[in-house]
Design a protein around this motif. Structure first.
Motif, PDB file in Angstrom:
ATOM      1  N   ALA A   1       0.836  -1.246   0.085  1.00  0.00           N
ATOM      2  CA  ALA A   1       0.104  -0.040  -0.208  1.00  0.00           C
ATOM      3  C   ALA A   1       0.967   1.193  -0.056  1.00  0.00           C
ATOM      4  CB  ALA A   1      -0.951   0.011   1.093  1.00  0.00           C
TER       5      ALA A   1
ATOM      6  N   GLU B   1      -2.252   7.639  -8.658  1.00  0.00           N
ATOM      7  CA  GLU B   1      -2.136   8.540  -9.378  1.00  0.00           C
ATOM      8  C   GLU B   1      -3.657   8.732 -10.423  1.00  0.00           C
ATOM      9  OE1 GLU B   1       1.655   8.980 -11.356  1.00  0.00           O
ATOM     10  OE2 GLU B   1       1.812  11.098 -10.509  1.00  0.00           O
TER      11      GLU B   1
ATOM     12  N   LYS C   1      -5.526   5.175  -0.199  1.00  0.00           N
ATOM     13  CA  LYS C   1      -6.649   4.418  -0.993  1.00  0.00           C
ATOM     14  C   LYS C   1      -7.233   3.330   0.112  1.00  0.00           C
ATOM     15  CE  LYS C   1      -3.958   3.460  -4.524  1.00  0.00           C
ATOM     16  NZ  LYS C   1      -3.532   2.604  -5.817  1.00  0.00           N
TER      17      LYS C   1
ATOM     18  N   MET D   1       2.925  -2.645   3.484  1.00  0.00           N
ATOM     19  CA  MET D   1       4.257  -1.972   2.777  1.00  0.00           C
ATOM     20  C   MET D   1       3.807  -0.602   2.641  1.00  0.00           C
ATOM     21  SD  MET D   1       6.698  -2.559  -0.211  1.00  0.00           S
ATOM     22  CE  MET D   1       5.831  -2.262  -1.671  1.00  0.00           C
TER      23      MET D   1
ATOM     24  N   GLN E   1       8.762   1.606   2.417  1.00  0.00           N
ATOM     25  CA  GLN E   1       9.634   1.488   0.997  1.00  0.00           C
ATOM     26  C   GLN E   1      10.171   2.792   0.839  1.00  0.00           C
ATOM     27  OE1 GLN E   1       6.156   1.287  -2.090  1.00  0.00           O
ATOM     28  NE2 GLN E   1       8.069   0.588  -2.894  1.00  0.00           N
TER      29      GLN E   1
ATOM     30  N   PRO F   1       9.027   6.784  -7.055  1.00  0.00           N
ATOM     31  CA  PRO F   1       8.753   5.147  -6.376  1.00  0.00           C
ATOM     32  C   PRO F   1       9.358   4.124  -7.040  1.00  0.00           C
ATOM     33  CG  PRO F   1       6.719   6.370  -6.513  1.00  0.00           C
ATOM     34  CD  PRO F   1       7.753   7.360  -7.293  1.00  0.00           C
ATOM     35  N   HIS F   2       9.550   3.167  -6.700  1.00  0.00           N
ATOM     36  CA  HIS F   2      10.521   2.139  -7.148  1.00  0.00           C
ATOM     37  C   HIS F   2       9.514   0.987  -7.712  1.00  0.00           C
ATOM     38  CE1 HIS F   2      13.894  -1.107  -6.927  1.00  0.00           C
ATOM     39  NE2 HIS F   2      14.017  -0.641  -8.075  1.00  0.00           N
TER      40      HIS F   2
ATOM     41  N   HIS G   1       6.117  -1.903  -6.600  1.00  0.00           N
ATOM     42  CA  HIS G   1       5.650  -2.761  -5.469  1.00  0.00           C
ATOM     43  C   HIS G   1       6.605  -4.186  -5.318  1.00  0.00           C
ATOM     44  CE1 HIS G   1       3.542  -4.420  -8.607  1.00  0.00           C
ATOM     45  NE2 HIS G   1       2.712  -3.862  -8.500  1.00  0.00           N
TER      46      HIS G   1
HETATM   47  P1  UTP Z   1      -1.024   0.165  -8.749  1.00  0.00           P
HETATM   48  O1  UTP Z   1      -0.853  -0.545 -10.157  1.00  0.00           O
HETATM   49  O2  UTP Z   1      -2.614   0.480  -8.129  1.00  0.00           O
HETATM   50  O3  UTP Z   1      -0.258   1.587  -8.658  1.00  0.00           O
HETATM   51  O4  UTP Z   1      -0.402  -0.612  -7.615  1.00  0.00           O
HETATM   52  P2  UTP Z   1      -0.554   2.991  -7.901  1.00  0.00           P
HETATM   53  O5  UTP Z   1       0.812   3.508  -7.721  1.00  0.00           O
HETATM   54  O6  UTP Z   1      -1.040   2.751  -6.315  1.00  0.00           O
HETATM   55  O7  UTP Z   1      -1.433   3.541  -8.711  1.00  0.00           O
HETATM   56  P3  UTP Z   1      -1.228   4.556  -9.838  1.00  0.00           P
HETATM   57  O8  UTP Z   1      -0.619   3.706 -10.842  1.00  0.00           O
HETATM   58  O9  UTP Z   1      -0.220   5.610  -9.514  1.00  0.00           O
HETATM   59  O10 UTP Z   1      -2.511   5.069 -10.291  1.00  0.00           O
HETATM   60  C1  UTP Z   1      -0.732  -1.875  -7.147  1.00  0.00           C
HETATM   61  C2  UTP Z   1      -0.539  -2.233  -5.747  1.00  0.00           C
HETATM   62  O11 UTP Z   1       0.852  -1.707  -5.501  1.00  0.00           O
HETATM   63  C3  UTP Z   1       0.971  -0.978  -4.253  1.00  0.00           C
HETATM   64  C4  UTP Z   1      -0.185  -0.052  -4.612  1.00  0.00           C
HETATM   65  O12 UTP Z   1      -0.487   0.765  -3.093  1.00  0.00           O
HETATM   66  C5  UTP Z   1      -1.359  -0.901  -4.876  1.00  0.00           C
HETATM   67  O13 UTP Z   1      -1.756  -1.561  -3.666  1.00  0.00           O
HETATM   68  N1  UTP Z   1       2.096  -0.223  -4.629  1.00  0.00           N
HETATM   69  C6  UTP Z   1       2.495   0.534  -5.885  1.00  0.00           C
HETATM   70  C7  UTP Z   1       3.150  -0.073  -3.781  1.00  0.00           C
HETATM   71  O14 UTP Z   1       2.908  -0.408  -2.549  1.00  0.00           O
HETATM   72  N2  UTP Z   1       4.438   0.730  -4.070  1.00  0.00           N
HETATM   73  C8  UTP Z   1       4.795   0.991  -5.242  1.00  0.00           C
HETATM   74  O15 UTP Z   1       5.743   1.887  -5.362  1.00  0.00           O
HETATM   75  C9  UTP Z   1       3.646   0.918  -6.242  1.00  0.00           C
END
Ligand code: UTP
Length: 602
Positions: free
Chosen positions: A133, A138, A146, A190, A221, A248-249, A251
């Motif tokens: 999370a 975006e 979220k 996370m 992270q 950001p790097h 998930h």
């Molecule tokens: P999403 O594809 O939904 O990306 O990530 P996001 O960054 O949340 O949203 P956009 O792309 O900017 O619209 C899938 C999951 O991975 C987590 C998100 O919180 C979500 O649960 N995530 C994503 C991370 O934990 N770290 C990251 O660097 C990116």
């Protein structure tokens, strides 16, 4: 690395006998120069000016260095290679032939499914849950985090609460089934700088939604350095020349963070067997968890990816077996935009096409993973949790020599199997989409533009999917649930089913729902049914309106029966541009007008 310092660093006061900089800071400066990054010091004034900022610069560099496996030098080296491959247009799947891997395809509610659910519940006390999370979200553009969004607005339960209640329900059911002392299932979140503080506040202001605070661990992270050109020169922050710009790097960081936290070893010592990874806004996921965990256990999968049937060209990745000319194989998610060219290049002239089932033969990845802890630790001991990265620079023109804006390396948690040996048992579990997958990713405007027939993945569709799933489950359990009507909210056409919501502890598995539904009951389309409590039985109920049942856990079996008819709760359209309506509500395009209900408390 050369032992003597470059002269210009000395002139800046960065030298071995410096009174201002520590030896490790001087070491970092040397490393940067060695790695072709002398430009980061170019704007520095001489000693005595901005000393605080300079020290802060090294603090940031130290953090970037320690949070990346192999350090910042490794990051820069990897970036150069990936940027060169990207410039050359190298296909990461060169030499690989795709085929359909083997996995388990489940049909909700049949004997096979129910058996897997039972195995899964039994195994759950040996599981740890990891929620990623840290994402910015975006595309959704919501101002809060979220996980704080209501998963549905009938009860207003937010995603995080729903997840925690689901884990607690699993914990209780699992311990009971195994006739064991109550386990405490570890729950890791996370976060990132974008979400950490607000996630912590959400937990603390809600007493961890009933979980023991010690059960929950937040791992934050870090972002990675941005790169301004193909030589991987670090980009400076446009607002502060003493900072490196970061982004950001992805998930994929979850693996190295878990590894370095020491939690995996702790879990292994405590006898745990499974680690389940999931995402921030899928209100259906826990309906799929028991059976999928059962599949992992029964099939001995080291890696189990949850999947749904995928329509050709649908914008979700396909789970694919890749076999290299040199004999290497892997089972991996191939992004939808890479699957079509890969198939065309390997003797499938139609590319990404549906087969006789009307679906792509490659299951659609929903990015929820179940890993067997033992093999996972073994692998991480080799890799440190580093995941194969990619880079996606936006080039200014076809010469691919400069970028429109800085870029950075990224990694995805589902790429974990890329480094596994061929002996690893990597499989998947396919479930119906209505049961398993309804994420909230898109803002109303973008969702309304989604081509017809494709999922909206919006707050509107995410909420409606919960009502549909619960309605279909009750139907399958024998309740006459009236058909939905079609309505349009925020420009999206959705099926509106009766608003049926229950707490996870009421119906964790289908067998449990069936046990709690008796006789002949019916629910009309305009109805709302809320079941808050564990021991509620629905028997010969005729519902046309709103009924809310609250039963304490220590209440004996509570029967809900008879005719309930009232004006109920009505969905009323709201405009997402109407700033007088709270953001959580207007991104759905409707609000609930609670006109009349019957509330029963036991
Ligand atoms: P999403 O594809 O939904 O990306 O990530 P996001 O960054 O949340 O949203 P956009 O792309 O900017 O619209 C899938 C999951 O991975 C987590 C998100 O919180 C979500 O649960 N995530 C994503 C991370 O934990 N770290 C990251 O660097 C990116």
């Amino acid at each position: 690395m050369s032992s003597s310092l470059p002269e210009d660093l000395s002139k800046l006061g960065i030298h071995d006998s410096s009174a201002l900089f520590t030896p490790s800071q001087v070491g970092l400066a040397k490393m940067l120069v060695e790695m072709g990054q002398a430009h980061v010091f170019r704007h520095w004034p001489g000693p005595g000016v901005d000393d605080g900022e300079k020290i802060a610069f090294f603090d940031q560099v130290a953090k970037l260095d320690s949070s990346y496996p192999g350090g910042l030098a490794s990051y820069i080296k990897n970036a150069r290679e990936l940027l060169a491959d990207s410039k050359a247009g190298k296909n990461p799947f060169d030499g690989f032939t795709p085929s359909v891997p083997t996995g388990e395809v489940l049909t909700f509610g049949n004997e096979n499914f129910n058996n897997f659910e039972e195995i899964g519940v039994r195994e759950a006390r040996k599981a740890a849950f990891v929620l990623v999370a840290g994402g910015l979200g975006e595309r959704l553009g919501y101002n809060g985090i979220k996980v704080a969004l209501p998963s549905q607005t009938t009860t207003g339960t937010c995603f995080l609460q729903h997840y925690i209640e689901s884990v607690l329900a699993l914990q209780e059911a699992s311990s009971k089934l195994a006739e064991d002392v109550q386990a405490q299932i570890p729950f890791v979140i996370m976060t990132s700088d974008d979400t950490h503080v607000r996630t912590e506040q959400l937990l603390e202001s809600n007493s961890y939604f009933g979980m023991q605070p010690t059960q929950v661990k937040l791992l934050k992270q870090e972002k990675v350095a941005c790169l301004e050109d193909n030589d991987a020169r670090l980009a400076l922050d446009p607002n502060n020349k003493y900072r490196i710009q970061t982004k950001p790097h992805g998930h994929g960081d979850v693996h190295s963070l878990l590894y370095s936290s020491g939690l995996l070893k702790e879990w292994q010592t405590a006898g745990l067997r499974w680690v389940l990874f999931f995402q921030d806004t899928n209100g259906l996921l826990f309906k799929a968890i028991p059976s999928a965990l059962g599949v992992s256990s029964a099939r001995g999968f080291h890696v189990n990816s949850l999947a749904v049937p995928r329509k050709a060209k649908e914008a979700i990745g396909g789970i694919t077996k890749l076999t290299h000319e040199d004999g290497r194989t892997m089972v991996i998610n191939v992004e939808y935009n890479q699957l079509d060219p890969l198939l065309r290049a390997t003797g499938h002239p139609d590319g990404d096409a549906n087969c006789e089932t009307g679906f792509s033969p490659f299951p659609g990845n929903i990015n929820q993973l179940i890993l067997d802890l033992g093999p996972y630790i073994e692998e991480l001991q080799k890799t440190g949790g580093a995941i194969k990265e990619f880079v996606n620079p936006k080039y200014k023109d076809a010469t691919k020599t400069s970028f429109k804006s800085s870029t950075r390396l990224e990694c995805m948690m589902q790429d974990y199997p890329k480094t596994l040996p061929p002996t690893a048992r990597v499989g998947f579990t396919v479930m119906d989409t209505w049961l398993a997958y309804a994420p909230v990713k898109n803002n109303p405007e973008d969702a309304a533009k989604v081509p017809k027939g494709n999922p909206y993945h919006s707050a509107t569709s995410g909420e409606m999917a919960i009502y549909r799933a619960n309605s279909l489950i009750l139907r399958k359990a024998g309740v006459q649930v009236e058909d939905p009507v079609t309505e349009v909210f925020n420009g999206q056409e959705v099926e509106v089913w009766p608003r049926i919501v229950w707490q996870p502890k009421w119906g964790l598995t289908f067998s449990e729902v069936k046990r709690k539904v008796r006789g002949s009951s019916s629910v009309s389309q305009k109805s709302t049914l809320v079941l808050n409590g564990k021991n509620i039985v629905v028997e010969d109920l005729s519902l046309d309106g709103a009924l809310v049942v609250n039963a304490r856990d220590d209440a004996e079996e509570v029967k809900v029966e008879g005719v309930v008819k009232n004006k109920g709760w009505r969905l009323e359209s709201v405009d997402y541009k109407d700033a007088s309506v709270p953001e959580e509500i207007r991104i759905r395009g409707f609000k609930i007008n609670k006109m009349e209900q019957l509330e029963k408390n036991f």
